[in-house]
Design an enzyme around this catalytic site. Structure first.
Site, PDB file in Angstrom:
ATOM      1  N   CYS A   1      28.828   6.506  -6.517  1.00  0.00           N
ATOM      2  CA  CYS A   1      27.402   6.160  -6.602  1.00  0.00           C
ATOM      3  C   CYS A   1      26.722   6.409  -5.262  1.00  0.00           C
ATOM      4  CB  CYS A   1      27.215   4.695  -6.994  1.00  0.00           C
ATOM      5  SG  CYS A   1      27.674   4.338  -8.699  1.00  0.00           S
ATOM      6  N   GLN A   2      25.445   6.763  -5.325  1.00  0.00           N
ATOM      7  CA  GLN A   2      24.668   6.972  -4.110  1.00  0.00           C
ATOM      8  C   GLN A   2      24.506   5.660  -3.353  1.00  0.00           C
ATOM      9  OE1 GLN A   2      20.967   8.918  -4.867  1.00  0.00           O
ATOM     10  NE2 GLN A   2      20.389   9.068  -2.729  1.00  0.00           N
TER      11      GLN A   2
END
Length: 249
Positions: free
Chosen positions: A154-155
């Site tokens: 995930c960012q």
């Protein structure tokens, strides 16, 4: 000093003062013109609509304009986003993709989808709604913020934790806790943890993650955030699978 010399000195002084005033006025006009151009450029730039995702990174001073003004060029662009999403998720769309009942959603998720469908078809309003939802998320205790519960890929930093409880019918259901340090990601985490809490693991496993295309949220998410969403769903389903195995044993 006679009068002629005095007049000559005054005349020279007058010329010097006039030149000085002229130079100042020219500089002042030039400065005003430059400031007007800058203001005009800023007004024009704020009205720009960004159609391509790559253009967002090229404008360093206007990161919020993407959320506010981004709209797909045409129907083909929207359709291509859905195709990419379906390919990444590994799930096929139902025969009738617009039929909400074919995505096997929980009642809570169904209400959330209907809420977004009732909103204006604007990425700005929908992104703001996602951010507002993120503010409703319950805080996760620090003891659950461990590597085992972290969603990788995930960012933003994301944690998911399942709590197994018994409902009124003495059936095992899962209550989800979630955490993220990103505004949009936190809203997505809330949508999933709230929409999937209070249901049996086998019901959660049936949910088609492509339901996000019905909300319109996927149209303003970057590829990294789409991957993040799918990783969150994958983490949730892994937890459900493990819980079912433990229940059988």
């Amino acid at each position: 000093m006679n009068k002629k010399k005095l007049k000559a000195h005054f005349f020279v002084l007058y010329i010097i003062c006039s030149c000085f005033i002229l130079i100042l006025s020219i500089k002042h006009d030039k400065y005003n013109n430059e400031s007007k151009k800058k203001k005009k450029f800023f007004k024009i730039r704020t009205k720009i609509i960004f159609y391509k995702l790559k253009k967002v990174n090229q404008i360093k001073n206007a990161p919020q304009l993407y959320i506010q003004f981004y709209k797909p060029k045409c129907h083909k662009t929207t359709q291509s986003l859905k195709d990419i999403f379906n390919e990444l998720s590994g799930n096929k769309n139902p025969e009738n993709p617009k039929n909400i009942d074919e995505y096997n959603l929980t009642p809570k998720l169904k209400k959330t989808v209907e809420l977004f469908q009732s909103m204006p078809n604007s990425p700005y309003y929908k992104s703001q709604q996602v951010i507002l939802m993120g503010k409703k998320i319950s805080s996760m205790p620090d003891k659950h913020k461990i590597r085992q519960n972290q969603v990788l890929g995930c960012q933003s930093v994301v944690y998911i934790y399942p709590k197994v409880e018994e409902n009124e019918d003495k059936k095992k259901v899962i209550v989800w806790l979630g955490h993220s340090d990103g505004l949009l990601t936190k809203g997505i985490v809330y949508i999933l943890t709230d929409g999937l809490s209070g249901y049996m693991p086998e019901d959660i496993l049936k949910v088609n993650p492509n339901f996000i295309t019905l909300t319109g949220i996927s149209e303003f998410l970057t590829m990294s955030r789409i991957n993040g969403y799918l990783n969150i769903m994958n983490k949730i389903k892994i937890f459900c699978t493990n819980i079912l195995k433990n229940m059988d044993n």
